[in-house]
Write a protein that holds these residues in place. Structure first.
Motif, mmCIF file in Angstrom:
data_model
loop_
_atom_site.group_PDB
_atom_site.id
_atom_site.type_symbol
_atom_site.label_atom_id
_atom_site.label_comp_id
_atom_site.label_asym_id
_atom_site.label_seq_id
_atom_site.Cartn_x
_atom_site.Cartn_y
_atom_site.Cartn_z
ATOM 1 N N ILE A 25 5.564 -3.174 13.124
ATOM 2 C CA ILE A 25 4.897 -3.026 11.760
ATOM 3 C C ILE A 25 5.456 -1.786 11.166
ATOM 4 N N ALA A 26 5.264 -0.698 11.903
ATOM 5 C CA ALA A 26 5.422 0.712 11.489
ATOM 6 C C ALA A 26 6.968 0.823 11.162
ATOM 7 N N LEU A 27 7.912 0.382 11.893
ATOM 8 C CA LEU A 27 9.232 0.473 11.860
ATOM 9 C C LEU A 27 9.654 -0.242 10.547
ATOM 10 N N ASP A 28 9.432 -1.531 10.332
ATOM 11 C CA ASP A 28 9.778 -2.332 9.201
ATOM 12 C C ASP A 28 9.279 -1.519 7.942
ATOM 13 N N VAL A 29 7.971 -1.025 7.963
ATOM 14 C CA VAL A 29 7.293 -0.578 6.642
ATOM 15 C C VAL A 29 8.105 0.853 6.481
ATOM 16 N N ALA A 30 8.247 1.535 7.502
ATOM 17 C CA ALA A 30 9.095 2.913 7.327
ATOM 18 C C ALA A 30 10.548 2.706 6.594
ATOM 19 N N VAL A 31 11.292 1.562 7.129
ATOM 20 C CA VAL A 31 12.704 1.350 6.650
ATOM 21 C C VAL A 31 12.384 0.750 5.101
ATOM 22 N N ALA A 32 11.543 -0.260 5.000
ATOM 23 C CA ALA A 32 11.435 -0.919 3.725
ATOM 24 C C ALA A 32 10.810 0.012 2.426
ATOM 25 N N GLY A 33 9.906 1.121 2.973
ATOM 26 C CA GLY A 33 9.097 1.776 2.139
ATOM 27 C C GLY A 33 9.836 3.134 1.865
ATOM 28 N N GLY A 34 10.971 3.291 2.563
ATOM 29 C CA GLY A 34 11.775 4.677 2.328
ATOM 30 C C GLY A 34 11.082 5.899 3.036
ATOM 31 N N ALA A 35 10.266 5.666 3.917
ATOM 32 C CA ALA A 35 9.474 6.991 4.584
ATOM 33 C C ALA A 35 10.459 7.928 5.063
ATOM 34 N N GLU A 36 9.786 8.920 5.160
ATOM 35 C CA GLU A 36 10.643 10.322 5.607
ATOM 36 C C GLU A 36 10.608 10.377 7.293
ATOM 37 N N GLU A 37 9.592 9.722 7.847
ATOM 38 C CA GLU A 37 9.644 9.877 9.190
ATOM 39 C C GLU A 37 8.698 8.750 9.763
ATOM 40 N N VAL A 38 8.698 8.167 10.652
ATOM 41 C CA VAL A 38 8.018 7.094 11.467
ATOM 42 C C VAL A 38 7.824 7.500 13.097
ATOM 43 N N ALA A 62 0.916 -1.145 -0.055
ATOM 44 C CA ALA A 62 0.118 0.089 -0.051
ATOM 45 C C ALA A 62 0.624 1.257 0.100
ATOM 46 N N VAL A 63 2.063 1.177 0.808
ATOM 47 C CA VAL A 63 2.864 2.305 0.779
ATOM 48 C C VAL A 63 3.698 2.560 -0.595
ATOM 49 N N ASP A 64 3.811 1.428 -1.232
ATOM 50 C CA ASP A 64 4.325 1.883 -2.658
ATOM 51 C C ASP A 64 3.618 2.500 -3.600
ATOM 52 N N LYS A 65 2.339 2.107 -3.708
ATOM 53 C CA LYS A 65 1.216 2.706 -4.310
ATOM 54 C C LYS A 65 0.874 4.038 -3.923
ATOM 55 N N LEU A 66 0.970 4.332 -2.743
ATOM 56 C CA LEU A 66 0.612 5.759 -2.249
ATOM 57 C C LEU A 66 1.745 6.708 -2.440
#
Length: 335
Positions: free
Chosen positions: A191-204, A164-168
């Protein structure tokens, strides 16, 4: 009784019939765990009773017999074939006493409970009050149980959220928007931390670190100056204010267009990924062998690539922290 078809495992506890149930929120991989319990028990000449609708079904005696063919073609299925429910009655001594009577009436020697800490409370008190041996399997997508590196369903939940993150991110970049995405995790940010790293998030934002939202404003402004077309912020649902609060603070502080996406229960569904299928299969097999060896009132987990046994009470009394190294990594790579 079913004849064993492989080398017998030591059975000093004399287990002849076990029951298995799933309780609390469903998690991808629960069916793989049920399948492993049924087929391991059958291979050892042990009969299996399935309890439908968790502890709610247990105190009503909602039982079915399970054999190897009953769990065929379930390994890849999400949800739970035994169904799940939360039971207020089971929280009372009278409710647990009724469930114990049903188990004894069906000559059940032990119970395997697949669920989270709430389910483990129910299992622990059943053994404490009525002497029925219990084993817990960690079935919860939040990965918040002490005594195991990962819980059944966690890997799939991360992959579902990441998709979902990749699509958004695609649509965020197209419209130059900030997306604040809320993932599950009432008390834990795994979950939030793994998704943030794997999804290249700017902040978590995670429950384990109640940092101020104001700190993200400079990050967002800096991202814009560097030419980033959109930003992704990941928020665990247990962070104070959730994604809505974070998004409002960002919009008020920067004036930039901000959108909120709450993924919710979509993370519970879908076919389990291979890691969850393998983990559930190993834990289901280990649970049956543990009961045969006389172990009880413990959760079967995996730590450092080895099977581990943790007292059920420890799973909720001791805290499992997120990886601080991964948290640091998320900050470092967000520039």
């Amino acid at each position: 009784m079913t004849e064993p078809h492989c080398d017998p495992h030591p059975n000093p506890a004399g287990i002849k019939r076990v029951a298995v149930l799933t309780s609390g929120g469903d998690a991808p991989g629960m069916n793989a765990a049920i399948r492993a319990v049924v087929r391991t028990a059958t291979s050892q000449g042990i009969e299996v009773i399935g309890v439908r609708r968790g502890f709610s079904g247990l105190h009503r005696g909602d039982f079915i017999t399970l054999g190897p063919r009953d769990v065929a073609n379930t390994l890849q299925r999400g949800g739970t074939i035994l169904l799940s429910a939360r039971s207020h009655t089971w929280r009372t001594p009278e409710g647990r006493a009724r469930g114990a009577r049903h188990l004894r009436a069906h000559d059940v020697d032990a119970l395997i409970v697949i669920g989270g800490d709430g389910s483990f409370h129910g299992a622990h008190f059943l053994q404490e009050e009525h002497g029925i041996p219990v084993i817990g399997l960690p079935g919860t997508i939040d990965n918040d149980l002490y005594g195991t590196d990962h819980t059944i369903g966690y890997f799939t939940a991360v992959e579902t959220a990441l998709d979902a993150v990749d699509k958004l991110r695609d649509t965020g970049a197209s419209h130059e928007r900030i997306f604040v995405i809320e993932v599950m995790g009432r008390h834990a940010g795994h979950i939030a931390l793994d998704v943030a790293v794997a999804g290249g998030a700017e902040e978590v934002f995670i429950p384990e670190d109640a940092k101020e939202v104001a700190g993200v404003l400079d990050i967002v402004r800096a991202s814009v100056k560097k030419g980033k077309m959109g930003s992704i912020i990941i928020v665990a649902e247990g962070y104070p204010g959730g994604a809505t609060g974070v998004a409002q603070a960002i919009q008020d502080g920067t004036g930039m267009e901000t959108r909120v996406s709450i993924l919710g229960h979509i993370q519970r569904g879908g076919s389990p990924v291979s890691s969850d299928r393998i983990l559930a299969s190993r834990l289901g097999e280990a649970a049956v062998y543990a009961l045969m060896e006389g172990k009880s009132d413990v959760m079967v987990g995996r730590q450092n690539h080895e099977t581990s046994f943790t007292p059920l009470a420890d799973t909720w009394e001791k805290r499992k922290d997120v990886s601080r190294d991964l948290y640091r990594c998320a900050k470092t790579l967000s520039i």
